[in-house]
Design an enzyme around this catalytic site. Structure first.
Site, PDB file in Angstrom:
ATOM      1  N   GLU A 194       0.827  -1.208   0.000  1.00 13.44           N
ATOM      2  CA  GLU A 194       0.000   0.000   0.000  1.00 13.44           C
ATOM      3  C   GLU A 194       0.864   1.263   0.000  1.00 13.44           C
ATOM      4  OE1 GLU A 194      -3.175  -0.085  -0.473  1.00 13.44           O
ATOM      5  OE2 GLU A 194      -3.201  -2.279  -0.426  1.00 13.44           O
ATOM      6  N   HIS A 197       2.084   2.115  -3.462  1.00 14.53           N
ATOM      7  CA  HIS A 197       1.173   2.895  -4.303  1.00 14.53           C
ATOM      8  C   HIS A 197       1.386   4.391  -4.082  1.00 14.53           C
ATOM      9  CE1 HIS A 197      -1.087  -0.276  -6.133  1.00 14.53           C
ATOM     10  NE2 HIS A 197      -1.501  -0.794  -4.988  1.00 14.53           N
ATOM     11  N   ASP A 284       3.896  -4.240  -5.875  1.00 17.56           N
ATOM     12  CA  ASP A 284       4.418  -5.534  -5.419  1.00 17.56           C
ATOM     13  C   ASP A 284       5.941  -5.520  -5.379  1.00 17.56           C
ATOM     14  OD1 ASP A 284       1.916  -6.596  -5.085  1.00 17.56           O
ATOM     15  OD2 ASP A 284       1.953  -7.867  -6.873  1.00 17.56           O
TER      16      ASP A 284
END
Length: 342
Positions: A194, A197, A284
Protein backbone atom coordinates in the site's frame (compact mmCIF):
# COMPACT_ATOMS: atom_id res chain seq x y z
CA UNK A 1 -43.08 12.04 -16.18
CA UNK A 2 -40.96 12.68 -13.09
CA UNK A 3 -40.14 16.20 -14.28
CA UNK A 4 -43.83 16.86 -14.82
CA UNK A 5 -44.66 15.53 -11.37
CA UNK A 6 -42.08 17.84 -9.79
CA UNK A 7 -43.43 20.76 -11.78
CA UNK A 8 -46.92 20.00 -10.48
CA UNK A 9 -45.58 20.12 -6.92
CA UNK A 10 -44.98 23.84 -7.41
CA UNK A 11 -41.17 23.88 -7.11
CA UNK A 12 -40.43 27.29 -8.58
CA UNK A 13 -36.63 27.29 -8.37
CA UNK A 14 -34.94 25.60 -11.36
CA UNK A 15 -31.99 24.70 -9.12
CA UNK A 16 -34.16 22.96 -6.53
CA UNK A 17 -36.25 21.24 -9.21
CA UNK A 18 -33.12 19.91 -10.93
CA UNK A 19 -31.53 18.71 -7.68
CA UNK A 20 -34.79 17.04 -6.62
CA UNK A 21 -35.07 15.33 -10.00
CA UNK A 22 -31.58 13.77 -9.81
CA UNK A 23 -31.93 12.93 -6.10
CA UNK A 24 -35.22 11.11 -6.64
CA UNK A 25 -33.70 9.12 -9.51
CA UNK A 26 -30.81 8.12 -7.24
CA UNK A 27 -33.24 6.96 -4.54
CA UNK A 28 -35.29 5.05 -7.13
CA UNK A 29 -32.16 3.37 -8.47
CA UNK A 30 -31.20 2.26 -4.96
CA UNK A 31 -34.63 0.80 -4.33
CA UNK A 32 -34.76 -0.96 -7.71
CA UNK A 33 -31.41 -2.69 -7.12
CA UNK A 34 -32.22 -3.59 -3.52
CA UNK A 35 -33.34 -7.11 -4.42
CA UNK A 36 -30.11 -7.87 -6.28
CA UNK A 37 -28.05 -6.60 -3.37
CA UNK A 38 -30.04 -8.68 -0.89
CA UNK A 39 -29.53 -11.79 -3.01
CA UNK A 40 -25.82 -11.12 -3.35
CA UNK A 41 -25.35 -10.57 0.38
CA UNK A 42 -27.65 -13.17 1.93
CA UNK A 43 -27.57 -15.89 -0.73
CA UNK A 44 -24.26 -15.80 -2.62
CA UNK A 45 -22.05 -14.42 0.15
CA UNK A 46 -23.83 -16.63 2.68
CA UNK A 47 -23.36 -19.71 0.52
CA UNK A 48 -19.58 -19.29 0.54
CA UNK A 49 -19.33 -18.36 4.19
CA UNK A 50 -18.53 -14.66 3.83
CA UNK A 51 -21.71 -13.01 5.04
CA UNK A 52 -21.68 -11.91 8.66
CA UNK A 53 -24.24 -9.15 8.29
CA UNK A 54 -27.71 -9.23 9.78
CA UNK A 55 -30.75 -8.08 7.82
CA UNK A 56 -31.15 -5.16 10.24
CA UNK A 57 -27.56 -4.05 9.65
CA UNK A 58 -28.05 -4.33 5.89
CA UNK A 59 -31.09 -2.06 5.82
CA UNK A 60 -29.55 0.34 8.32
CA UNK A 61 -26.53 0.66 6.00
CA UNK A 62 -28.83 1.30 3.05
CA UNK A 63 -30.64 4.03 4.98
CA UNK A 64 -27.39 5.67 6.08
CA UNK A 65 -26.04 5.53 2.52
CA UNK A 66 -29.16 7.19 1.16
CA UNK A 67 -29.08 9.94 3.77
CA UNK A 68 -25.38 10.50 3.18
CA UNK A 69 -25.98 10.67 -0.57
CA UNK A 70 -28.63 13.33 -0.04
CA UNK A 71 -26.58 15.33 2.47
CA UNK A 72 -23.56 15.43 0.16
CA UNK A 73 -25.24 15.14 -3.22
CA UNK A 74 -27.88 17.85 -2.99
CA UNK A 75 -25.41 20.69 -2.20
CA UNK A 76 -23.14 19.39 -4.97
CA UNK A 77 -26.02 19.39 -7.47
CA UNK A 78 -27.21 22.84 -6.42
CA UNK A 79 -23.72 24.23 -6.88
CA UNK A 80 -23.28 22.50 -10.24
CA UNK A 81 -26.62 23.73 -11.59
CA UNK A 82 -25.89 27.26 -10.35
CA UNK A 83 -22.64 27.37 -12.33
CA UNK A 84 -24.44 25.98 -15.38
CA UNK A 85 -27.05 28.73 -15.17
CA UNK A 86 -24.98 31.73 -14.13
CA UNK A 87 -21.44 31.56 -15.57
CA UNK A 88 -21.94 31.65 -19.34
CA UNK A 89 -20.79 29.37 -22.14
CA UNK A 90 -17.68 28.25 -20.29
CA UNK A 91 -19.60 27.27 -17.17
CA UNK A 92 -18.09 23.77 -17.35
CA UNK A 93 -14.63 25.13 -16.41
CA UNK A 94 -15.94 26.93 -13.33
CA UNK A 95 -18.13 23.95 -12.44
CA UNK A 96 -15.12 21.67 -12.72
CA UNK A 97 -13.20 23.75 -10.18
CA UNK A 98 -16.16 23.53 -7.81
CA UNK A 99 -16.72 19.78 -8.28
CA UNK A 100 -12.98 19.02 -7.97
CA UNK A 101 -12.71 20.97 -4.72
CA UNK A 102 -15.83 19.22 -3.40
CA UNK A 103 -14.43 15.77 -4.27
CA UNK A 104 -11.10 16.48 -2.62
CA UNK A 105 -12.85 17.76 0.50
CA UNK A 106 -14.99 14.62 0.74
CA UNK A 107 -11.90 12.42 0.27
CA UNK A 108 -10.16 14.30 3.06
CA UNK A 109 -13.13 13.94 5.40
CA UNK A 110 -13.90 10.32 4.52
CA UNK A 111 -11.79 8.58 7.14
CA UNK A 112 -12.38 10.87 10.15
CA UNK A 113 -16.10 11.57 9.54
CA UNK A 114 -17.75 9.29 6.97
CA UNK A 115 -16.16 5.86 7.48
CA UNK A 116 -17.04 5.78 11.24
CA UNK A 117 -20.73 5.95 10.25
CA UNK A 118 -20.44 2.38 8.96
CA UNK A 119 -17.56 0.80 10.89
CA UNK A 120 -15.80 1.07 14.20
CA UNK A 121 -12.10 1.88 14.29
CA UNK A 122 -9.69 1.33 17.15
CA UNK A 123 -5.95 1.96 17.42
CA UNK A 124 -3.80 -1.08 16.79
CA UNK A 125 -2.77 -2.49 20.15
CA UNK A 126 0.76 -1.94 21.35
CA UNK A 127 3.02 -4.86 20.54
CA UNK A 128 5.46 -6.29 18.06
CA UNK A 129 3.13 -5.87 15.06
CA UNK A 130 2.58 -2.17 15.67
CA UNK A 131 6.30 -1.66 16.25
CA UNK A 132 7.04 -3.47 12.99
CA UNK A 133 4.54 -1.39 11.01
CA UNK A 134 5.59 1.94 12.52
CA UNK A 135 9.26 1.09 11.92
CA UNK A 136 8.48 0.21 8.31
CA UNK A 137 6.63 3.49 7.75
CA UNK A 138 9.47 5.49 9.31
CA UNK A 139 12.12 3.65 7.31
CA UNK A 140 10.22 4.30 4.08
CA UNK A 141 9.64 7.94 5.08
CA UNK A 142 5.88 7.44 4.96
CA UNK A 143 4.30 9.94 7.33
CA UNK A 144 1.39 8.38 9.16
CA UNK A 145 -0.87 9.76 11.89
CA UNK A 146 -2.21 6.46 13.24
CA UNK A 147 -2.59 2.73 12.64
CA UNK A 148 -6.22 1.63 12.99
CA UNK A 149 -8.08 -1.68 13.02
CA UNK A 150 -11.53 -1.77 11.40
CA UNK A 151 -14.27 -4.18 12.46
CA UNK A 152 -14.75 -5.58 8.97
CA UNK A 153 -15.68 -8.98 10.40
CA UNK A 154 -19.02 -7.53 11.58
CA UNK A 155 -20.19 -7.50 7.96
CA UNK A 156 -17.97 -9.81 5.92
CA UNK A 157 -15.29 -12.45 6.05
CA UNK A 158 -13.29 -10.70 3.32
CA UNK A 159 -10.09 -8.95 4.36
CA UNK A 160 -8.15 -5.94 3.15
CA UNK A 161 -5.97 -3.00 4.15
CA UNK A 162 -5.78 0.59 2.96
CA UNK A 163 -4.59 4.04 3.91
CA UNK A 164 -6.58 7.25 3.81
CA UNK A 165 -5.87 10.94 4.14
CA UNK A 166 -3.34 13.41 2.80
CA UNK A 167 0.07 14.58 3.92
CA UNK A 168 0.83 13.91 7.57
CA UNK A 169 -2.82 13.03 8.27
CA UNK A 170 -2.57 9.60 6.64
CA UNK A 171 -4.12 6.73 8.54
CA UNK A 172 -3.28 3.08 8.00
CA UNK A 173 -6.42 0.93 8.25
CA UNK A 174 -6.24 -2.85 8.70
CA UNK A 175 -9.30 -5.10 8.59
CA UNK A 176 -9.55 -7.22 11.72
CA UNK A 177 -10.03 -10.22 9.43
CA UNK A 178 -6.61 -9.50 7.92
CA UNK A 179 -4.94 -9.67 11.33
CA UNK A 180 -6.59 -13.01 11.97
CA UNK A 181 -5.23 -14.71 8.85
CA UNK A 182 -1.76 -13.28 8.18
CA UNK A 183 1.38 -13.41 10.30
CA UNK A 184 3.32 -10.26 11.16
CA UNK A 185 5.80 -10.34 8.22
CA UNK A 186 2.88 -10.84 5.82
CA UNK A 187 0.92 -7.92 7.30
CA UNK A 188 4.07 -5.83 6.98
CA UNK A 189 4.38 -6.84 3.31
CA UNK A 190 0.74 -5.91 2.63
CA UNK A 191 1.32 -2.51 4.21
CA UNK A 192 4.51 -2.06 2.18
CA UNK A 193 2.46 -2.76 -0.95
CA UNK A 194 0.00 0.00 0.00
CA UNK A 195 2.86 2.38 0.75
CA UNK A 196 4.29 1.48 -2.65
CA UNK A 197 1.17 2.89 -4.30
CA UNK A 198 1.80 6.19 -2.54
CA UNK A 199 5.52 6.27 -3.23
CA UNK A 200 5.02 5.51 -6.92
CA UNK A 201 2.42 8.31 -7.12
CA UNK A 202 -0.32 5.87 -8.13
CA UNK A 203 -2.91 7.52 -5.91
CA UNK A 204 -2.07 10.92 -7.34
CA UNK A 205 -2.32 9.57 -10.88
CA UNK A 206 -5.70 7.99 -10.18
CA UNK A 207 -7.00 11.23 -8.69
CA UNK A 208 -5.69 13.17 -11.70
CA UNK A 209 -7.42 10.76 -14.10
CA UNK A 210 -10.65 11.02 -12.13
CA UNK A 211 -10.53 14.81 -12.31
CA UNK A 212 -9.76 14.69 -16.02
CA UNK A 213 -12.79 12.47 -16.62
CA UNK A 214 -14.89 14.85 -14.54
CA UNK A 215 -13.78 17.75 -16.74
CA UNK A 216 -14.56 15.71 -19.86
CA UNK A 217 -18.00 14.81 -18.51
CA UNK A 218 -18.88 18.42 -17.76
CA UNK A 219 -17.76 19.50 -21.22
CA UNK A 220 -19.91 16.75 -22.75
CA UNK A 221 -22.89 18.04 -20.78
CA UNK A 222 -22.28 21.49 -22.29
CA UNK A 223 -22.44 19.84 -25.72
CA UNK A 224 -25.58 17.83 -24.89
CA UNK A 225 -27.40 21.00 -23.89
CA UNK A 226 -27.40 21.99 -27.58
CA UNK A 227 -28.86 18.67 -28.81
CA UNK A 228 -32.66 18.85 -28.32
CA UNK A 229 -33.21 15.74 -30.48
CA UNK A 230 -31.22 13.69 -27.97
CA UNK A 231 -33.41 14.92 -25.10
CA UNK A 232 -36.51 13.99 -27.08
CA UNK A 233 -35.09 10.49 -27.71
CA UNK A 234 -34.77 9.97 -23.95
CA UNK A 235 -38.25 11.29 -23.24
CA UNK A 236 -37.15 14.67 -21.90
CA UNK A 237 -38.82 16.70 -24.65
CA UNK A 238 -41.56 17.78 -22.26
CA UNK A 239 -39.20 18.40 -19.35
CA UNK A 240 -37.73 21.73 -18.64
CA UNK A 241 -37.10 22.73 -15.09
CA UNK A 242 -36.05 26.32 -15.58
CA UNK A 243 -35.69 26.00 -19.34
CA UNK A 244 -39.28 25.98 -20.52
CA UNK A 245 -41.32 23.10 -21.88
CA UNK A 246 -39.74 21.40 -24.85
CA UNK A 247 -36.24 22.71 -24.08
CA UNK A 248 -33.16 20.78 -22.84
CA UNK A 249 -32.43 21.13 -19.14
CA UNK A 250 -29.27 20.80 -17.07
CA UNK A 251 -30.57 17.97 -14.90
CA UNK A 252 -31.76 16.03 -17.96
CA UNK A 253 -28.33 16.42 -19.58
CA UNK A 254 -26.69 15.07 -16.42
CA UNK A 255 -28.97 12.02 -16.41
CA UNK A 256 -28.47 11.34 -20.13
CA UNK A 257 -24.69 11.48 -19.72
CA UNK A 258 -24.83 9.06 -16.80
CA UNK A 259 -26.85 6.64 -18.96
CA UNK A 260 -24.57 6.94 -21.99
CA UNK A 261 -21.23 6.97 -20.19
CA UNK A 262 -20.96 3.22 -19.58
CA UNK A 263 -21.99 2.03 -23.08
CA UNK A 264 -19.87 4.72 -24.74
CA UNK A 265 -16.69 3.88 -22.84
CA UNK A 266 -16.96 0.11 -22.25
CA UNK A 267 -14.29 -0.59 -24.89
CA UNK A 268 -11.78 1.44 -22.86
CA UNK A 269 -12.10 -0.83 -19.81
CA UNK A 270 -9.30 -3.28 -20.82
CA UNK A 271 -6.87 -0.38 -21.28
CA UNK A 272 -7.85 1.11 -17.92
CA UNK A 273 -7.46 -2.26 -16.21
CA UNK A 274 -4.05 -2.80 -17.82
CA UNK A 275 -2.92 0.58 -16.49
CA UNK A 276 -4.10 -0.25 -12.97
CA UNK A 277 -2.55 -3.74 -13.09
CA UNK A 278 0.76 -2.17 -14.02
CA UNK A 279 0.55 -0.13 -10.82
CA UNK A 280 -0.15 -3.31 -8.83
CA UNK A 281 2.98 -4.93 -10.20
CA UNK A 282 5.00 -1.83 -9.31
CA UNK A 283 3.62 -1.82 -5.76
CA UNK A 284 4.42 -5.53 -5.42
CA UNK A 285 8.03 -4.93 -6.44
CA UNK A 286 8.26 -2.02 -4.04
CA UNK A 287 6.97 -4.18 -1.19
CA UNK A 288 9.41 -6.99 -2.00
CA UNK A 289 12.30 -4.54 -1.99
CA UNK A 290 11.12 -2.78 1.18
CA UNK A 291 10.73 -6.01 3.16
CA UNK A 292 13.90 -7.68 1.96
CA UNK A 293 12.33 -10.33 -0.27
CA UNK A 294 9.23 -11.55 -2.06
CA UNK A 295 8.42 -14.44 0.28
CA UNK A 296 6.24 -12.59 2.79
CA UNK A 297 4.16 -10.82 0.15
CA UNK A 298 3.78 -14.01 -1.90
CA UNK A 299 2.57 -15.85 1.19
CA UNK A 300 0.12 -13.06 1.98
CA UNK A 301 -1.27 -13.09 -1.55
CA UNK A 302 -1.75 -16.86 -1.48
CA UNK A 303 -3.51 -16.71 1.90
CA UNK A 304 -5.76 -13.83 0.89
CA UNK A 305 -6.64 -15.47 -2.43
CA UNK A 306 -7.48 -18.73 -0.67
CA UNK A 307 -9.53 -17.14 2.11
CA UNK A 308 -11.40 -14.86 -0.31
CA UNK A 309 -12.03 -17.79 -2.72
CA UNK A 310 -10.54 -15.84 -5.62
CA UNK A 311 -10.31 -17.50 -9.04
CA UNK A 312 -6.58 -18.11 -9.57
CA UNK A 313 -6.91 -18.86 -13.31
CA UNK A 314 -9.76 -16.88 -14.94
CA UNK A 315 -9.99 -16.74 -18.71
CA UNK A 316 -7.49 -14.14 -20.00
CA UNK A 317 -10.17 -12.23 -21.93
CA UNK A 318 -12.49 -12.15 -18.93
CA UNK A 319 -9.62 -11.03 -16.71
CA UNK A 320 -8.59 -8.30 -19.15
CA UNK A 321 -12.04 -6.75 -19.08
CA UNK A 322 -13.20 -7.32 -15.50
CA UNK A 323 -10.06 -7.53 -13.30
CA UNK A 324 -8.32 -4.42 -12.06
CA UNK A 325 -5.70 -6.57 -10.29
CA UNK A 326 -3.48 -9.24 -11.81
CA UNK A 327 -4.47 -12.82 -11.01
CA UNK A 328 -2.68 -14.65 -8.22
CA UNK A 329 -0.62 -16.72 -10.67
CA UNK A 330 0.44 -13.59 -12.58
CA UNK A 331 1.51 -11.77 -9.42
CA UNK A 332 3.44 -14.77 -8.11
CA UNK A 333 5.27 -15.19 -11.43
CA UNK A 334 6.15 -11.50 -11.48
CA UNK A 335 7.42 -11.65 -7.88
CA UNK A 336 9.47 -14.76 -8.69
CA UNK A 337 11.07 -13.04 -11.69
CA UNK A 338 11.82 -9.96 -9.62
CA UNK A 339 13.35 -12.04 -6.82
CA UNK A 340 15.52 -13.87 -9.35
CA UNK A 341 16.95 -10.61 -10.65
CA UNK A 342 17.80 -9.47 -7.11
Amino acid sequence: MLAGWLSARGIASPLLAGAAFVALLAVASTLLTLGIRLYGQFVIEERFGFNRMTVATFFFDVLKSLLLTLVLGVPLLLGLFWFMAETGDFWWIWAFCFVAAFQLLVNYLYQPLIAPLFNKFRPLAEGTLKERLVTLAERLRFRVKSVLVMDGSRRSGHSNAYFAGFGGAKRIVLFDTLLGTLDEPQVEAVLAHEIGHEKRRHVLKHVALSLLLTLLGLWLISVLLHQPALFAAFGFHAAGAGAGAGQPSSHAALVILSLLWGPATFFLQPAANAWIRRHEYEADRYAARATGGAGALAGALITLSRDNLSNPHPHPWYSAYHYTHPTLAERLRALHRYAATR
